[in-house]
Design a protein around this motif. Structure first.
Motif, PDB file in Angstrom:
ATOM      1  N   UNK A 167      21.203 -17.662 -33.145  1.00  0.00           N
ATOM      2  CA  UNK A 167      21.639 -19.052 -33.014  1.00  0.00           C
ATOM      3  C   UNK A 167      20.951 -19.717 -31.832  1.00  0.00           C
ATOM      4  N   UNK A 168      20.877 -19.008 -30.719  1.00  0.00           N
ATOM      5  CA  UNK A 168      20.255 -19.545 -29.508  1.00  0.00           C
ATOM      6  C   UNK A 168      18.809 -19.955 -29.772  1.00  0.00           C
ATOM      7  N   UNK A 169      18.036 -19.050 -30.348  1.00  0.00           N
ATOM      8  CA  UNK A 169      16.623 -19.323 -30.604  1.00  0.00           C
ATOM      9  C   UNK A 169      16.466 -20.452 -31.620  1.00  0.00           C
ATOM     10  N   UNK A 170      17.274 -20.442 -32.650  1.00  0.00           N
ATOM     11  CA  UNK A 170      17.182 -21.468 -33.681  1.00  0.00           C
ATOM     12  C   UNK A 170      17.452 -22.860 -33.119  1.00  0.00           C
ATOM     13  N   UNK A 186      15.044 -15.950 -21.268  1.00  0.00           N
ATOM     14  CA  UNK A 186      15.960 -14.965 -21.846  1.00  0.00           C
ATOM     15  C   UNK A 186      15.773 -13.649 -21.112  1.00  0.00           C
ATOM     16  N   UNK A 187      16.829 -13.220 -20.410  1.00  0.00           N
ATOM     17  CA  UNK A 187      16.793 -11.992 -19.614  1.00  0.00           C
ATOM     18  C   UNK A 187      17.751 -10.975 -20.217  1.00  0.00           C
ATOM     19  N   UNK A 188      17.291  -9.753 -20.369  1.00  0.00           N
ATOM     20  CA  UNK A 188      18.165  -8.706 -20.878  1.00  0.00           C
ATOM     21  C   UNK A 188      17.379  -7.610 -21.571  1.00  0.00           C
ATOM     22  N   UNK A 189      18.040  -6.501 -21.766  1.00  0.00           N
ATOM     23  CA  UNK A 189      17.405  -5.353 -22.402  1.00  0.00           C
ATOM     24  C   UNK A 189      17.549  -5.434 -23.926  1.00  0.00           C
ATOM     25  N   UNK A 193      13.568  -3.941 -29.795  1.00  0.00           N
ATOM     26  CA  UNK A 193      13.972  -3.353 -31.074  1.00  0.00           C
ATOM     27  C   UNK A 193      13.308  -4.120 -32.215  1.00  0.00           C
ATOM     28  N   UNK A 194      13.312  -3.533 -33.410  1.00  0.00           N
ATOM     29  CA  UNK A 194      12.668  -4.171 -34.561  1.00  0.00           C
ATOM     30  C   UNK A 194      13.272  -5.542 -34.855  1.00  0.00           C
ATOM     31  N   UNK A 195      14.611  -5.617 -34.843  1.00  0.00           N
ATOM     32  CA  UNK A 195      15.278  -6.890 -35.131  1.00  0.00           C
ATOM     33  C   UNK A 195      14.964  -7.929 -34.063  1.00  0.00           C
ATOM     34  N   UNK A 196      14.932  -7.485 -32.804  1.00  0.00           N
ATOM     35  CA  UNK A 196      14.659  -8.414 -31.709  1.00  0.00           C
ATOM     36  C   UNK A 196      13.217  -8.904 -31.750  1.00  0.00           C
ATOM     37  N   UNK A 197      12.297  -8.025 -32.129  1.00  0.00           N
ATOM     38  CA  UNK A 197      10.888  -8.430 -32.229  1.00  0.00           C
ATOM     39  C   UNK A 197      10.710  -9.504 -33.301  1.00  0.00           C
ATOM     40  N   UNK A 198      11.412  -9.347 -34.421  1.00  0.00           N
ATOM     41  CA  UNK A 198      11.353 -10.366 -35.469  1.00  0.00           C
ATOM     42  C   UNK A 198      11.882 -11.705 -34.954  1.00  0.00           C
ATOM     43  N   UNK A 199      12.954 -11.649 -34.170  1.00  0.00           N
ATOM     44  CA  UNK A 199      13.503 -12.874 -33.586  1.00  0.00           C
ATOM     45  C   UNK A 199      12.508 -13.507 -32.627  1.00  0.00           C
ATOM     46  N   UNK A 200      11.888 -12.696 -31.786  1.00  0.00           N
ATOM     47  CA  UNK A 200      10.925 -13.215 -30.810  1.00  0.00           C
ATOM     48  C   UNK A 200       9.748 -13.895 -31.507  1.00  0.00           C
ATOM     49  N   UNK A 201       9.374 -13.370 -32.650  1.00  0.00           N
ATOM     50  CA  UNK A 201       8.238 -13.944 -33.390  1.00  0.00           C
ATOM     51  C   UNK A 201       8.553 -15.332 -33.941  1.00  0.00           C
ATOM     52  N   UNK A 202       9.835 -15.656 -34.082  1.00  0.00           N
ATOM     53  CA  UNK A 202      10.217 -16.982 -34.580  1.00  0.00           C
ATOM     54  C   UNK A 202      10.363 -18.008 -33.463  1.00  0.00           C
ATOM     55  N   UNK A 223      17.490 -22.054 -12.235  1.00  0.00           N
ATOM     56  CA  UNK A 223      17.803 -22.633 -13.540  1.00  0.00           C
ATOM     57  C   UNK A 223      18.777 -23.796 -13.409  1.00  0.00           C
ATOM     58  N   UNK A 224      18.852 -24.582 -14.466  1.00  0.00           N
ATOM     59  CA  UNK A 224      19.744 -25.741 -14.496  1.00  0.00           C
ATOM     60  C   UNK A 224      20.968 -25.529 -15.374  1.00  0.00           C
ATOM     61  N   UNK A 225      20.804 -24.774 -16.466  1.00  0.00           N
ATOM     62  CA  UNK A 225      21.903 -24.561 -17.397  1.00  0.00           C
ATOM     63  C   UNK A 225      21.909 -23.123 -17.888  1.00  0.00           C
ATOM     64  N   UNK A 226      23.104 -22.602 -18.098  1.00  0.00           N
ATOM     65  CA  UNK A 226      23.309 -21.231 -18.562  1.00  0.00           C
ATOM     66  C   UNK A 226      23.813 -21.267 -19.996  1.00  0.00           C
ATOM     67  N   UNK A 227      23.145 -20.545 -20.894  1.00  0.00           N
ATOM     68  CA  UNK A 227      23.475 -20.597 -22.326  1.00  0.00           C
ATOM     69  C   UNK A 227      24.063 -19.280 -22.805  1.00  0.00           C
ATOM     70  N   UNK A 228      25.177 -19.389 -23.522  1.00  0.00           N
ATOM     71  CA  UNK A 228      25.818 -18.232 -24.122  1.00  0.00           C
ATOM     72  C   UNK A 228      26.247 -18.627 -25.535  1.00  0.00           C
ATOM     73  N   UNK A 229      25.798 -17.858 -26.529  1.00  0.00           N
ATOM     74  CA  UNK A 229      26.058 -18.222 -27.926  1.00  0.00           C
ATOM     75  C   UNK A 229      26.816 -17.125 -28.663  1.00  0.00           C
ATOM     76  N   UNK A 230      27.605 -16.357 -27.954  1.00  0.00           N
ATOM     77  CA  UNK A 230      28.240 -15.161 -28.502  1.00  0.00           C
ATOM     78  C   UNK A 230      29.258 -15.467 -29.598  1.00  0.00           C
ATOM     79  N   UNK A 231      29.396 -14.474 -30.495  1.00  0.00           N
ATOM     80  CA  UNK A 231      30.494 -14.495 -31.466  1.00  0.00           C
ATOM     81  C   UNK A 231      31.802 -14.116 -30.791  1.00  0.00           C
ATOM     82  N   UNK A 232      31.687 -13.305 -29.743  1.00  0.00           N
ATOM     83  CA  UNK A 232      32.880 -12.765 -29.101  1.00  0.00           C
ATOM     84  C   UNK A 232      32.569 -12.438 -27.639  1.00  0.00           C
TER      85      UNK A 232
END
Length: 320
Positions: A167-170, A186-189, A193-202, A223-232
């Motif tokens: 959602x964040x990337x979109x 975007x900071x984090x580990x 992964x395969x799914x994350x690489x596909x997301x990065x490519x978009x 930074x100016x704004x902090x973004x969180x798009x979690x389901x939970x």
């Protein structure tokens, strides 16, 4: 160990039992032996480690007070229905005293266990201070900007479906197509992964995946704004860290987040919808919130000093 050590005063002794994941009798005995050796007045556990202290809380009742902080909604803090029954018994008989981290988590506890009494203490965090790397980080962030006034957004989380980074990337891709100037860090580990690489490519070229950092605070301060798009969420420490830096939070309205953010006053809330989250970002761009106001709000409610004071009050209240 290294991660936790950075938050401790030099006078605090930190020890690790060097145990891997999974529970066993030998691990329970190891924990029990360590606690007996230390002769503490209080044992305070976090996450799903309550099974390690079931037996000791019975044996040492009247000698040691046992507390457990639930860092998420109650149903996410047990491994199954059998543990739910055990936890409920120990909580209700006050062998282990539960503490929730937000009013939302407290309500989930009441619903899940059918309980009528549990306190909650807002998560706390020490105020973020810049490290020796701050100037290098400023230069790095500046290199991503098209101009000096380019707004910088930041997301701090491991890659995980619950964090809803798709959602964040979109949403930021939409913002890019509309011609908006911005930078998203975007900071984090886990972004290899395969799914994350596909997301990065978009992702558009204004979105920068920087990996895991040990000086996240430096990036927040730039930074100016902090973004969180979690389901939970429970009550995310990263959100409190952003507030301590005066960074405006833009978050989905989940878990303990609405206990922290009043929409339009000290941040912006959105439902889990692309257009609604995009609207929240645009509301921020139209009306950013003053850094000093956010820092004062953090100091008065979510500082580590305030958190520690409330925990001390709970310990004193529950003396034998």
């Amino acid at each position: 160990m290294i991660f936790n050590a950075q938050f401790l005063e030099p006078s605090i002794r930190l020890e690790s039992l060097n145990m891997d994941s999974g529970i066993s009798l030998s691990k329970i005995l190891q924990v029990e032996n360590f606690i007996r050796k230390e002769h503490p007045d209080v044992v305070h556990c976090h996450l799903n480690v309550v099974p390690y202290i079931y037996r000791l809380s019975l044996v040492c009742h009247g000698k040691i007070k046992f507390f457990h902080t639930l860092h998420s909604v109650a149903e996410e803090t047990v491994s199954g229905p059998f543990q739910k029954k055990l936890n409920r018994w120990f909580y209700f008989h006050r062998y282990i005293i539960p503490i929730c981290i937000s009013s939302n988590c407290r309500q989930s506890y009441l619903d899940f266990y059918g309980a009528h009494e549990v306190c909650y203490i807002d998560n706390g965090r020490a105020c973020i201070s810049p490290t020796k790397k701050i100037n290098l980080v400023r230069q790095e962030v500046s290199s991503f900007k098209q101009m000096q006034g380019t707004p910088v957004f930041i997301h701090v989380a491991r890659y995980h479906p619950l964090k809803n980074q798709a959602l964040l990337v979109s949403v930021f891709n939409r913002l890019d197509k509309e011609g908006q100037d911005f930078v998203l860090l975007i900071l984090g580990s886990g972004f290899d992964s395969d799914a994350a690489i596909k997301l990065r490519q978009t992702a558009c070229d204004k979105i920068h995946f920087l990996g895991e950092k040990n000086n996240v605070g430096d990036y927040l301060l730039c930074s100016d704004a902090f973004c969180l798009t979690s389901h939970h969420e429970g009550l995310p420490i990263s959100l409190l860290e952003a507030l301590s830096c005066g960074v405006t939070p833009i978050c989905t309205n989940v878990g303990g987040v609405p206990d922290v953010i009043i929409d339009g006053k000290n941040g912006y809330l959105s439902e889990e919808d692309e257009l609604l989250y995009l609207d929240a970002i645009k509301r921020f761009l139209y009306r950013p919130i003053a850094r000093d106001y956010l820092r004062l709000y953090f100091d008065n409610r979510f500082s580590m000093k305030m958190c520690a004071k409330k925990y001390e009050e709970v310990y004193q209240k529950n003396k034998f």
